[in-house]
Design an enzyme around this catalytic site. Structure first.
Site, PDB file in Angstrom:
ATOM      1  N   SER A  62       0.843  -1.195   0.000  1.00  0.00           N
ATOM      2  CA  SER A  62       0.000   0.000   0.000  1.00  0.00           C
ATOM      3  C   SER A  62       0.878   1.245   0.000  1.00  0.00           C
ATOM      4  CB  SER A  62      -0.905   0.011   1.238  1.00  0.00           C
ATOM      5  OG  SER A  62      -1.606   1.231   1.257  1.00  0.00           O
ATOM      6  N   HIS A  80      -1.256  -1.099  -4.349  1.00  0.00           N
ATOM      7  CA  HIS A  80      -2.531  -0.759  -3.711  1.00  0.00           C
ATOM      8  C   HIS A  80      -2.520   0.744  -3.428  1.00  0.00           C
ATOM      9  CE1 HIS A  80      -6.184  -1.575  -1.364  1.00  0.00           C
ATOM     10  NE2 HIS A  80      -5.735  -0.675  -0.500  1.00  0.00           N
ATOM     11  N   ASP A 113      -4.645   3.991  -1.992  1.00  0.00           N
ATOM     12  CA  ASP A 113      -5.761   4.404  -1.134  1.00  0.00           C
ATOM     13  C   ASP A 113      -6.151   5.849  -1.399  1.00  0.00           C
ATOM     14  OD1 ASP A 113      -6.142   2.059   0.586  1.00  0.00           O
ATOM     15  OD2 ASP A 113      -4.070   2.460   1.203  1.00  0.00           O
ATOM     16  N   MET A 122      -8.695   8.735  -0.221  1.00  0.00           N
ATOM     17  CA  MET A 122      -9.595   9.103   0.899  1.00  0.00           C
ATOM     18  C   MET A 122     -10.053  10.544   0.731  1.00  0.00           C
ATOM     19  SD  MET A 122      -7.270   7.651   3.989  1.00  0.00           S
ATOM     20  CE  MET A 122      -6.532   6.021   3.945  1.00  0.00           C
ATOM     21  N   MET A 139     -12.019   5.286  -0.837  1.00  0.00           N
ATOM     22  CA  MET A 139     -12.734   5.508   0.424  1.00  0.00           C
ATOM     23  C   MET A 139     -13.361   6.887   0.326  1.00  0.00           C
ATOM     24  SD  MET A 139      -9.789   3.849   2.788  1.00  0.00           S
ATOM     25  CE  MET A 139      -8.679   3.833   1.395  1.00  0.00           C
ATOM     26  N   MET A 170     -12.042  -5.173   4.933  1.00  0.00           N
ATOM     27  CA  MET A 170     -11.222  -4.281   5.755  1.00  0.00           C
ATOM     28  C   MET A 170     -10.953  -4.964   7.097  1.00  0.00           C
ATOM     29  SD  MET A 170     -10.563  -1.773   3.842  1.00  0.00           S
ATOM     30  CE  MET A 170      -9.518  -1.027   5.088  1.00  0.00           C
ATOM     31  N   GLY A 190      -9.082   4.474   6.813  1.00  0.00           N
ATOM     32  CA  GLY A 190      -8.736   5.869   7.052  1.00  0.00           C
ATOM     33  C   GLY A 190      -7.265   6.089   7.365  1.00  0.00           C
ATOM     34  N   ASP A 250      -7.219  -6.057   3.798  1.00  0.00           N
ATOM     35  CA  ASP A 250      -6.583  -4.740   3.856  1.00  0.00           C
ATOM     36  C   ASP A 250      -6.562  -4.190   5.284  1.00  0.00           C
ATOM     37  OD1 ASP A 250      -5.524  -2.291   3.251  1.00  0.00           O
ATOM     38  OD2 ASP A 250      -7.268  -1.567   2.137  1.00  0.00           O
ATOM     39  N   SER A 295       2.333  -0.378   6.201  1.00  0.00           N
ATOM     40  CA  SER A 295       3.403  -0.117   7.166  1.00  0.00           C
ATOM     41  C   SER A 295       4.391  -1.272   7.273  1.00  0.00           C
ATOM     42  CB  SER A 295       2.812   0.106   8.559  1.00  0.00           C
ATOM     43  OG  SER A 295       1.735   0.974   8.476  1.00  0.00           O
TER      44      SER A 295
END
Ligand code: DX5
Ligand code: ZN
Length: 220
Positions: A9, A34, A36, A38, A69, A138, A143, A176, A199
């Protein structure tokens, strides 16, 4: 059995060295990027938007898996296709007319995914599962990166896998949030096909080696 996939990610990458980190993923054993997105409304955080995705796509040489998201994702389906997204995942909780949204994603030539928040039951997918290329479960509240894995995810994977098999669907199960080398094997044993890791990959000393290690854990 089909090989299990690893999707780093980019949310956890070093944005000051984005090209370097994209190239690390290109030359690693990772399968997908991946990404993300938001909006600060559907989730309490804003990540990055179209110009950053465009820059990533210019350097990325693997499947671009976009996780939206955002509220009202229908407004941006064509934009994400034009930016080079291969997979587009929308949130179940953000779509009133999910069937229409999924068809619109496919009409733009992308694979269609649906993400479920930790509290959302998989039963709501019963009448759409055969239309879905991917379901993203999820395993943290969406977030933020770096959160702890929610243990209830294992039983959701098993229930979803049962639904996919019952309906004879070819849907991939993606997990995820909070993925690491301690839960990866258990996740694929429960039925997961794709593991997203932010991470755990980018905060590690040797990122390519971490990806390689995850890839071998899930494929042995
Ligand atoms: C969370 C995002 C995840 C996140 C995962 O809202 O959807 O993709 O980047 O990060 P880690 O692996 O750090 O939990
Ligand atoms: Zn994500």
């Amino acid at each position: 059995m089909a090989s299990k996939l690893i999707a780093p990610s980019i949310l956890a990458a070093d944005f000051g060295n984005l090209q370097r980190d994209v190239e690390m993923v290109n030359s690693s054993e990772a399968d997908w990027f991946h990404i993300d997105i938001m909006d600060g409304v559907f989730v309490p955080n804003i990540s990055f938007g179209m110009p950053v995705l465009k820059a990533i796509a210019e350097h990325a040489s693997k499947t671009i898996d976009v996780h939206l998201m955002i509220v009202d994702p229908d407004r941006y389906i064509k934009t994400f296709a034009d930016l080079g997204s291969n997979n587009l995942t929308v949130h179940f909780e953000a779509c009133t007319h999910l069937h229409r949204t999924v068809q619109a994603i496919k009409n733009e030539g992308m694979k269609a995914g649906v993400a479920l928040n930790p509290h959302t039951n998989i039963n709501g997918l019963e009448d759409i599962i055969t239309d879905l290329d991917l379901v993203c479960l999820m395993s943290v509240n969406p977030g933020f990166g770096g959160q702890s894995f929610i243990e209830n995810t294992y039983q959701k994977i098993e229930a979803l896998k049962e639904l996919i098999d019952k309906k004879n669907a070819a849907t991939l199960i993606e997990i995820d949030g909070g993925v690491n080398d301690r839960n990866a094997k258990k996740l694929v044993d429960a039925g997961a096909d794709v593991l997203v890791a932010g991470s755990f990959v980018f905060k590690s000393e040797d990122q390519a080696a971490t990806i390689s290690n995850l890839k071998s854990i899930v494929n042995t």
